[in-house]
Design a protein around this motif. Structure first.
Motif, PDB file in Angstrom:
ATOM      1  N   LEU A  85     -79.599   0.732 -96.649  1.00 43.67           N
ATOM      2  CA  LEU A  85     -79.536   0.300 -95.247  1.00 43.67           C
ATOM      3  C   LEU A  85     -78.495  -0.795 -95.072  1.00 43.67           C
ATOM      4  CD1 LEU A  85     -80.612   0.112 -92.315  1.00 43.67           C
ATOM      5  CD2 LEU A  85     -82.294  -1.535 -93.173  1.00 43.67           C
ATOM      6  N   VAL A  86     -78.551  -1.810 -95.933  1.00 47.33           N
ATOM      7  CA  VAL A  86     -77.610  -2.937 -95.857  1.00 47.33           C
ATOM      8  C   VAL A  86     -76.172  -2.438 -96.000  1.00 47.33           C
ATOM      9  CG1 VAL A  86     -76.844  -5.050 -96.998  1.00 47.33           C
ATOM     10  CG2 VAL A  86     -79.284  -4.624 -96.695  1.00 47.33           C
ATOM     11  N   ILE A 107     -70.489   0.158 -91.131  1.00 49.58           N
ATOM     12  CA  ILE A 107     -70.294   0.533 -89.730  1.00 49.58           C
ATOM     13  C   ILE A 107     -69.872  -0.672 -88.897  1.00 49.58           C
ATOM     14  CG2 ILE A 107     -71.464   1.369 -87.641  1.00 49.58           C
ATOM     15  CD1 ILE A 107     -73.269   3.010 -89.547  1.00 49.58           C
ATOM     16  N   ALA A 108     -70.565  -1.793 -89.084  1.00 48.31           N
ATOM     17  CA  ALA A 108     -70.279  -2.992 -88.293  1.00 48.31           C
ATOM     18  C   ALA A 108     -68.874  -3.523 -88.562  1.00 48.31           C
ATOM     19  CB  ALA A 108     -71.322  -4.070 -88.597  1.00 48.31           C
ATOM     20  N   ILE A 158     -81.691 -15.159 -93.707  1.00 47.94           N
ATOM     21  CA  ILE A 158     -80.237 -15.336 -93.515  1.00 47.94           C
ATOM     22  C   ILE A 158     -79.525 -13.980 -93.538  1.00 47.94           C
ATOM     23  CG2 ILE A 158     -78.119 -16.259 -94.574  1.00 47.94           C
ATOM     24  CD1 ILE A 158     -79.863 -18.643 -95.543  1.00 47.94           C
ATOM     25  N   ILE A 159     -79.919 -13.113 -94.486  1.00 49.01           N
ATOM     26  CA  ILE A 159     -79.287 -11.787 -94.589  1.00 49.01           C
ATOM     27  C   ILE A 159     -79.535 -10.971 -93.319  1.00 49.01           C
ATOM     28  CG2 ILE A 159     -79.384  -9.549 -95.779  1.00 49.01           C
ATOM     29  CD1 ILE A 159     -79.919 -11.129 -98.371  1.00 49.01           C
ATOM     30  N   VAL A 160     -80.787 -10.975 -92.843  1.00 48.60           N
ATOM     31  CA  VAL A 160     -81.127 -10.230 -91.623  1.00 48.60           C
ATOM     32  C   VAL A 160     -80.339 -10.760 -90.425  1.00 48.60           C
ATOM     33  CG1 VAL A 160     -82.965  -9.761 -89.960  1.00 48.60           C
ATOM     34  CG2 VAL A 160     -83.401  -9.494 -92.391  1.00 48.60           C
ATOM     35  N   LEU A 205     -73.497  -8.846 -87.192  1.00 50.66           N
ATOM     36  CA  LEU A 205     -72.473  -7.832 -87.460  1.00 50.66           C
ATOM     37  C   LEU A 205     -72.672  -6.583 -86.607  1.00 50.66           C
ATOM     38  CD1 LEU A 205     -71.968  -7.889 -91.341  1.00 50.66           C
ATOM     39  CD2 LEU A 205     -70.208  -8.249 -89.619  1.00 50.66           C
ATOM     40  N   ILE A 206     -73.890  -6.038 -86.602  1.00 48.03           N
ATOM     41  CA  ILE A 206     -74.130  -4.787 -85.886  1.00 48.03           C
ATOM     42  C   ILE A 206     -74.003  -4.987 -84.385  1.00 48.03           C
ATOM     43  CG2 ILE A 206     -76.660  -4.937 -85.658  1.00 48.03           C
ATOM     44  CD1 ILE A 206     -74.584  -1.790 -86.525  1.00 48.03           C
TER      45      ILE A 206
END
Length: 242
Positions: free
Chosen positions: A43-44, A50-51, A120-122, A128-129
């Motif tokens: 997923l990541v 894409i982003a 932080i990652i989320v 980005l998305i």
């Protein structure tokens, strides 16, 4: 997602996913965690790809977004309320399952750094998305699954990969929430537990016919409110312990 990407009838798409969820919930908890964790790296990777692609190749035209927002005012008092509601929604969705996971960790530092780094990652992924969505806003503003459309525009094969990942993420989320709910009202893998998850699977299948957008529009704000209520004692207790 299955219906739009692979052409299966809607009821059959939902039925297959619910059966897979039910089978998974009959597994032992350690296997369950392994199944859930395996989806995340893919997923990541795809979301970042894409982003970044649209962020580099597209233009961040916020004027179209602002114009659309002004023409489609919601009952929300402002963007700040939506931001709090969305953050609270994530807490409501994750809280039960995270408490189950947290109780099985050996070191307290794992919960602290896991929560901090994960948060932080989320946050970065969401930024980005959303930037990627802004660059193609006029194409995705009326679409139910905008990130899937962006993937298909890059390449049909990437669209298929994204479809599979989205199905796995939905599967991932429902399995986690159903396990957490059932484990609160029964001892896992007992007769009562199995009865509960079968009942929930039937209710889940029935809910898929409500419709994706209408379900999100009604359920998510309510879940966000409950998440905010949950957040208050969590912060209070955290301050007391500190």
């Amino acid at each position: 997602t299955i219906n739009e990407s692979f052409g299966l009838p809607f009821w059959l798409s939902s039925f297959i996913l619910v059966i897979l969820i039910l089978i998974t919930l009959f597994l032992k908890f350690d296997r369950l965690i392994a199944v859930l964790g395996g989806v995340t790296p893919f997923l990541v990777a795809v979301v970042v790809m894409i982003a970044v692609y649209y962020f580099i190749t597209g233009d961040l035209n916020f004027s179209d977004v602002s114009q659309y927002s002004n023409q489609n005012k919601s009952i929300s008092p402002g963007w700040w309320f939506d931001a709090i509601n969305y953050a609270s929604l994530q807490i409501a969705a994750a809280f039960s399952f995270l408490t189950v996971m947290g109780g099985k960790l050996r070191y307290q530092s794992s919960t602290i750094y896991g929560g901090l780094i994960g948060g932080i990652i989320v946050t970065l992924l969401l930024l980005l998305i959303n930037f990627g969505l802004v660059t193609e806003f006029n194409q995705i503003k009326e679409v139910a699954l905008p990130s899937l459309l962006l993937a298909k525009q890059i390449s049909p094969s990437i669209g298929i990969i994204m479809s599979v990942i989205m199905v796995l993420v939905i599967y991932n989320t429902v399995v986690g929430l159903m396990y957490a709910f059932a484990s609160r009202f029964s001892r896992p893998f007992t007769k009562r537990y199995y009865i509960l998850i079968v009942m929930m699977a039937i209710i889940t299948f029935a809910c898929t016919f409500v419709g994706f957008i209408s379900l999100i529009g009604k359920v998510f704000p309510i879940m966000g409110l409950f998440g905010f209520i949950l957040l208050i004692p969590v912060i209070y207790k955290g301050i007391l312990r500190k």
